[in-house]
Design a protein around this motif. Structure first.
Motif, PDB file in Angstrom:
ATOM      1  N   ASP A 244       0.825  -1.207   0.000  1.00 56.54           N
ATOM      2  CA  ASP A 244       0.000   0.000   0.000  1.00 56.54           C
ATOM      3  C   ASP A 244       0.863   1.262   0.000  1.00 56.54           C
ATOM      4  O   ASP A 244       0.579   2.228  -0.729  1.00 56.54           O
ATOM      5  N   ARG A 245       1.929   1.226   0.835  1.00 58.50           N
ATOM      6  CA  ARG A 245       2.818   2.393   0.855  1.00 58.50           C
ATOM      7  C   ARG A 245       3.524   2.585  -0.472  1.00 58.50           C
ATOM      8  O   ARG A 245       3.784   3.716  -0.904  1.00 58.50           O
ATOM      9  N   ALA A 246       3.832   1.496  -1.153  1.00 58.86           N
ATOM     10  CA  ALA A 246       4.466   1.602  -2.467  1.00 58.86           C
ATOM     11  C   ALA A 246       3.532   2.282  -3.465  1.00 58.86           C
ATOM     12  O   ALA A 246       3.948   3.131  -4.260  1.00 58.86           O
ATOM     13  N   GLY A 247       2.248   1.896  -3.389  1.00 63.86           N
ATOM     14  CA  GLY A 247       1.292   2.539  -4.287  1.00 63.86           C
ATOM     15  C   GLY A 247       1.132   4.019  -3.993  1.00 63.86           C
ATOM     16  O   GLY A 247       1.067   4.845  -4.923  1.00 63.86           O
ATOM     17  N   ALA A 288      13.699   5.683 -12.623  1.00 62.22           N
ATOM     18  CA  ALA A 288      14.203   4.302 -12.604  1.00 62.22           C
ATOM     19  C   ALA A 288      14.372   3.801 -11.175  1.00 62.22           C
ATOM     20  O   ALA A 288      13.996   2.663 -10.850  1.00 62.22           O
ATOM     21  N   HIS A 289      14.922   4.664 -10.333  1.00 62.16           N
ATOM     22  CA  HIS A 289      15.132   4.252  -8.945  1.00 62.16           C
ATOM     23  C   HIS A 289      13.801   3.994  -8.241  1.00 62.16           C
ATOM     24  O   HIS A 289      13.646   2.987  -7.532  1.00 62.16           O
ATOM     25  N   VAL A 290      12.849   4.883  -8.435  1.00 63.05           N
ATOM     26  CA  VAL A 290      11.539   4.723  -7.814  1.00 63.05           C
ATOM     27  C   VAL A 290      10.858   3.468  -8.330  1.00 63.05           C
ATOM     28  O   VAL A 290      10.290   2.685  -7.564  1.00 63.05           O
ATOM     29  N   GLU A 291      10.944   3.246  -9.636  1.00 64.84           N
ATOM     30  CA  GLU A 291      10.281   2.087 -10.232  1.00 64.84           C
ATOM     31  C   GLU A 291      10.852   0.792  -9.682  1.00 64.84           C
ATOM     32  O   GLU A 291      10.127  -0.162  -9.361  1.00 64.84           O
ATOM     33  N   ARG A 292      12.175   0.798  -9.556  1.00 55.40           N
ATOM     34  CA  ARG A 292      12.794  -0.434  -9.057  1.00 55.40           C
ATOM     35  C   ARG A 292      12.441  -0.674  -7.592  1.00 55.40           C
ATOM     36  O   ARG A 292      12.120  -1.806  -7.193  1.00 55.40           O
ATOM     37  N   LEU A 294       9.815   0.381  -6.016  1.00 62.60           N
ATOM     38  CA  LEU A 294       8.408   0.020  -5.932  1.00 62.60           C
ATOM     39  C   LEU A 294       8.208  -1.447  -6.294  1.00 62.60           C
ATOM     40  O   LEU A 294       7.408  -2.152  -5.674  1.00 62.60           O
ATOM     41  N   ALA A 295       8.956  -1.908  -7.302  1.00 56.16           N
ATOM     42  CA  ALA A 295       8.851  -3.311  -7.688  1.00 56.16           C
ATOM     43  C   ALA A 295       9.313  -4.224  -6.564  1.00 56.16           C
ATOM     44  O   ALA A 295       8.707  -5.260  -6.274  1.00 56.16           O
ATOM     45  N   ARG A 296      10.381  -3.806  -5.894  1.00 59.64           N
ATOM     46  CA  ARG A 296      10.874  -4.606  -4.772  1.00 59.64           C
ATOM     47  C   ARG A 296       9.887  -4.592  -3.604  1.00 59.64           C
ATOM     48  O   ARG A 296       9.709  -5.591  -2.910  1.00 59.64           O
ATOM     49  N   ALA A 297       9.252  -3.459  -3.379  1.00 54.96           N
ATOM     50  CA  ALA A 297       8.281  -3.374  -2.283  1.00 54.96           C
ATOM     51  C   ALA A 297       7.047  -4.222  -2.569  1.00 54.96           C
ATOM     52  O   ALA A 297       6.415  -4.749  -1.652  1.00 54.96           O
ATOM     53  N   ARG A 298       6.715  -4.343  -3.853  1.00 55.69           N
ATOM     54  CA  ARG A 298       5.536  -5.135  -4.217  1.00 55.69           C
ATOM     55  C   ARG A 298       5.808  -6.636  -4.145  1.00 55.69           C
ATOM     56  O   ARG A 298       4.885  -7.431  -4.176  1.00 55.69           O
ATOM     57  N   THR A 299       7.086  -7.002  -4.090  1.00 54.92           N
ATOM     58  CA  THR A 299       7.445  -8.417  -4.137  1.00 54.92           C
ATOM     59  C   THR A 299       7.176  -9.089  -2.811  1.00 54.92           C
ATOM     60  O   THR A 299       7.590  -8.608  -1.767  1.00 54.92           O
ATOM     61  N   HIS A 300       6.502 -10.222  -2.876  1.00 55.07           N
ATOM     62  CA  HIS A 300       6.287 -11.033  -1.668  1.00 55.07           C
ATOM     63  C   HIS A 300       7.553 -11.789  -1.331  1.00 55.07           C
ATOM     64  O   HIS A 300       8.129 -11.619  -0.293  1.00 55.07           O
ATOM     65  N   GLY A 301       7.970 -12.661  -2.219  1.00 54.11           N
ATOM     66  CA  GLY A 301       9.235 -13.356  -2.064  1.00 54.11           C
ATOM     67  C   GLY A 301       9.279 -14.331  -0.911  1.00 54.11           C
ATOM     68  O   GLY A 301       8.319 -14.589  -0.216  1.00 54.11           O
ATOM     69  N   ALA A 302      10.477 -14.857  -0.723  1.00 53.29           N
ATOM     70  CA  ALA A 302      10.667 -15.879   0.312  1.00 53.29           C
ATOM     71  C   ALA A 302      10.554 -15.315   1.705  1.00 53.29           C
ATOM     72  O   ALA A 302      10.246 -16.029   2.645  1.00 53.29           O
ATOM     73  N   ILE A 303      10.805 -14.019   1.877  1.00 56.45           N
ATOM     74  CA  ILE A 303      10.780 -13.454   3.218  1.00 56.45           C
ATOM     75  C   ILE A 303       9.376 -13.428   3.788  1.00 56.45           C
ATOM     76  O   ILE A 303       9.189 -13.237   4.975  1.00 56.45           O
ATOM     77  N   GLN A 304       8.386 -13.613   2.935  1.00 55.66           N
ATOM     78  CA  GLN A 304       7.016 -13.637   3.435  1.00 55.66           C
ATOM     79  C   GLN A 304       6.699 -14.941   4.143  1.00 55.66           C
ATOM     80  O   GLN A 304       5.740 -15.033   4.881  1.00 55.66           O
ATOM     81  N   ALA A 305       7.523 -15.939   3.918  1.00 54.87           N
ATOM     82  CA  ALA A 305       7.406 -17.245   4.566  1.00 54.87           C
ATOM     83  C   ALA A 305       6.224 -18.057   4.057  1.00 54.87           C
ATOM     84  O   ALA A 305       5.988 -19.153   4.511  1.00 54.87           O
ATOM     85  N   VAL A 306       5.450 -17.550   3.118  1.00 58.01           N
ATOM     86  CA  VAL A 306       4.351 -18.312   2.527  1.00 58.01           C
ATOM     87  C   VAL A 306       4.449 -18.188   1.011  1.00 58.01           C
ATOM     88  O   VAL A 306       4.312 -17.108   0.475  1.00 58.01           O
ATOM     89  N   SER A 307       4.696 -19.319   0.343  1.00 55.48           N
ATOM     90  CA  SER A 307       4.798 -19.315  -1.117  1.00 55.48           C
ATOM     91  C   SER A 307       3.432 -19.588  -1.709  1.00 55.48           C
ATOM     92  O   SER A 307       2.836 -20.626  -1.434  1.00 55.48           O
ATOM     93  N   MET A 308       2.935 -18.637  -2.489  1.00 60.97           N
ATOM     94  CA  MET A 308       1.624 -18.788  -3.103  1.00 60.97           C
ATOM     95  C   MET A 308       1.737 -19.696  -4.333  1.00 60.97           C
ATOM     96  O   MET A 308       2.812 -19.921  -4.871  1.00 60.97           O
ATOM     97  N   ILE A 401      23.809  -6.352 -17.960  1.00 62.44           N
ATOM     98  CA  ILE A 401      22.417  -6.039 -18.301  1.00 62.44           C
ATOM     99  C   ILE A 401      21.480  -6.226 -17.113  1.00 62.44           C
ATOM    100  O   ILE A 401      20.321  -5.805 -17.173  1.00 62.44           O
ATOM    101  N   LEU A 402      21.959  -6.861 -16.036  1.00 65.97           N
ATOM    102  CA  LEU A 402      21.130  -7.008 -14.850  1.00 65.97           C
ATOM    103  C   LEU A 402      21.246  -5.816 -13.919  1.00 65.97           C
ATOM    104  O   LEU A 402      20.558  -5.762 -12.905  1.00 65.97           O
ATOM    105  N   GLN A 403      22.104  -4.874 -14.254  1.00 68.66           N
ATOM    106  CA  GLN A 403      22.275  -3.696 -13.412  1.00 68.66           C
ATOM    107  C   GLN A 403      21.272  -2.618 -13.816  1.00 68.66           C
ATOM    108  O   GLN A 403      20.907  -2.483 -14.987  1.00 68.66           O
ATOM    109  N   ARG A 404      20.851  -1.851 -12.829  1.00 70.00           N
ATOM    110  CA  ARG A 404      19.828  -0.834 -13.058  1.00 70.00           C
ATOM    111  C   ARG A 404      20.317   0.231 -14.039  1.00 70.00           C
ATOM    112  O   ARG A 404      21.397   0.780 -13.901  1.00 70.00           O
ATOM    113  N   GLY A 405      19.483   0.495 -15.049  1.00 66.10           N
ATOM    114  CA  GLY A 405      19.748   1.578 -15.976  1.00 66.10           C
ATOM    115  C   GLY A 405      20.742   1.258 -17.064  1.00 66.10           C
ATOM    116  O   GLY A 405      21.070   2.120 -17.879  1.00 66.10           O
TER     117      GLY A 405
END
Length: 485
Positions: A244-247, A288-292, A294-308, A401-405
């Motif tokens: 929500d904060r990312a949005g 670019a920095h904000v977009e990246r 925001l994408a990271r903030a939207r990610t659930h990932g392994a740290i959420q401890a529940v894989s959908m 190519i995996l680096q930002r920008g």
């Protein structure tokens, strides 16, 4: 069984307890057995003493004699183990043949100890004897005479009985110890079964087969399960708030960036191209920095401890349809080869974010065809690959190519430099790998959508890896392993 496991600790403590307890029980049994044998020997000596007293008398001259043979034949065998003796003061009148040339020397024992019952003395051939001595009075020619009648049994017989009994007890207790240790092992196995159930439930949560710990567990473990489920709930709430904060951040920065972009256009119209270029670059860097982030903030990932669990085919079909609309010239042929039952162990938005960027990347570089398909790898894992017939990626540029920008091509209009960086960050949250390689027909991008159940990843390995085309991926065709530009 690991050295620090609860199972080993419980089994070790149980085995030690059983061993110590049975050893003490064995020693106690042997001691009790010996006491009972000694009591039986004392009774036996009483019987023998009575028999000797009945057979003892004085002849007409006042000399002691035995009027009949005693029952135990060992009295007739030299050092046969059974002995008797009749004395009067210091004078030894009669003794059994078994004593041969020896006597029962009871003078080494105090008189009061001799009167209490059986006692031990040294016997013939360095043997130990149990002796019972009693005083008998007979009428003689000159008045009453007091004689000491002593009967004895060899201690060796008692020792042999004790040794034989000890061996029998040791055998029985050893079998009993094995039985008890086996019972302790079964008790531990069934007692720790709820922990195995808890582990299986945690594995199901981690693999996305369920979102919370479930199952019937004992009352002792239930509070732990409730705490873990509350922790998962709290983690979900934190992730939701972060999204929500990312949005809100995206909407908050949209207007300022729009105004700055307008200022860039105004500067260009006024001929201040140098200032406009600097401002445009800074705006693009901020965006670019904000977009990246925001994408990271939207990610659930392994740290959420529940894989959908996310069905792959509907997401891919929707994104491919979107990409085909973007490709207004219809110059690219899209091919999707994915069974409808395949699912990804990822949150739906994260999976769509990754696949969308990979398809967009393939669209930009493909000449005429893009293929999306899944492959099974050793260990039960599944890999999704996006293949295009573009120019490929030189080996020295794959990490860049995996680096930002960073743009693969010098003309920035062809690529924003954010897509694969966002993909890398998102996959890193799940501990997944991005695989980049060239093929004979172009380039492929691959990543695990379902890791092997028992894959062993070394700690410290990077979550995102680059592999050459020759790197084996289980049953995948090495010629189809590739990645992004």
């Amino acid at each position: 069984m690991s050295s620090g496991s609860i199972r080993k600790r419980i089994l070790t403590i149980a085995a030690l307890t059983i061993a110590v307890t049975l050893a003490a029980a064995g020693a106690a049994l042997i001691l009790v057995f010996e006491q009972h044998v000694l009591k039986r020997i004392a009774i036996e000596l009483e019987i023998r003493s009575s028999e000797l007293a009945k057979a003892f008398e004085l002849d007409t001259d006042g000399n002691p004699l035995i009027n009949h043979d005693l029952a135990d034949a060992r009295y007739q065998l030299p050092y046969g183990g059974a002995y008797w003796q009749i004395s009067e003061g210091e004078v030894q009148h009669l003794r059994s043949r078994s004593l041969w040339d020896q006597i029962l020397d009871t003078s080494t024992v105090k008189v009061e100890d001799r009167s209490k019952g059986a006692f031990e003395i040294d016997g013939p051939n360095k043997s130990e004897l149990y002796v019972l001595e009693r005083a008998v009075k007979l009428d003689g020619a000159n008045g009453p005479r007091t004689f000491q009648l002593a009967v004895a049994l060899d201690h060796a017989d008692i020792g042999e009985l004790r040794h034989a009994f000890s061996l029998d007890v040791a055998k029985i207790l050893f079998l009993l110890a094995l039985l008890l240790i086996g019972g302790a092992w079964l008790q531990m196995r069934f007692g720790l079964r709820p922990l195995h159930q808890l582990r299986a439930s945690l594995t199901a949560v981690r693999e996305g087969r369920t979102s919370r710990l479930t199952g019937t567990l004992p009352e002792e473990i239930k509070p732990l399960v409730d705490d873990l489920n509350r922790l998962l709930d709290r983690q979900d709430e934190l992730v939701r708030k972060a999204r929500d904060r990312a949005g809100l951040l995206a909407h908050g920065l949209k207007t300022p960036l729009t105004i700055l972009s307008s200022e860039v256009a105004r500067l260009e119209r006024s001929g201040q191209h140098a200032h406009a270029t600097i401002l445009r670059e800074q705006c693009e860097a901020i965006s670019a920095h904000v977009e990246r982030e925001l994408a990271r903030a939207r990610t659930h990932g392994a740290i959420q401890a529940v894989s959908m669990r996310t069905l792959v085919l509907p997401i891919v079909d929707r994104l491919v349809d979107l990409m085909s609309r973007v490709d207004s010239s219809n110059s690219i042929t899209w091919s999707v080869k994915i069974p409808g039952s395949v699912s990804a162990a990822m949150e739906t938005d994260d999976f769509a974010e990754v696949v969308g960027n990979l398809l967009d990347n393939a669209r930009k570089w493909a000449r005429s065809a893009v293929t999306v398909q899944v492959h099974t790898i050793d260990g039960g894992g599944t890999v999704l690959s996006v293949t295009d017939d573009g120019p490929g990626v030189p080996g020295d540029r794959r990490q860049l190519i995996l680096q930002r920008g960073v743009h693969f091509a010098p003309d920035s209009h062809h690529s924003s430099g954010l897509g694969l960086a966002i993909v890398s960050d998102t996959l890193a949250e799940y501990g997944r790998e991005l695989i980049i390689a060239d093929t004979e027909t172009g380039c492929t991008i691959s990543f695990e959508i379902e890791p092997p159940r028992r894959s062993e990843r070394k700690q410290g390995d990077a979550a995102v890896k680059l592999r050459p085309a020759s790197h084996p991926l289980g049953r995948m065709d090495p010629g189809k392993v590739a990645s992004a530009e």
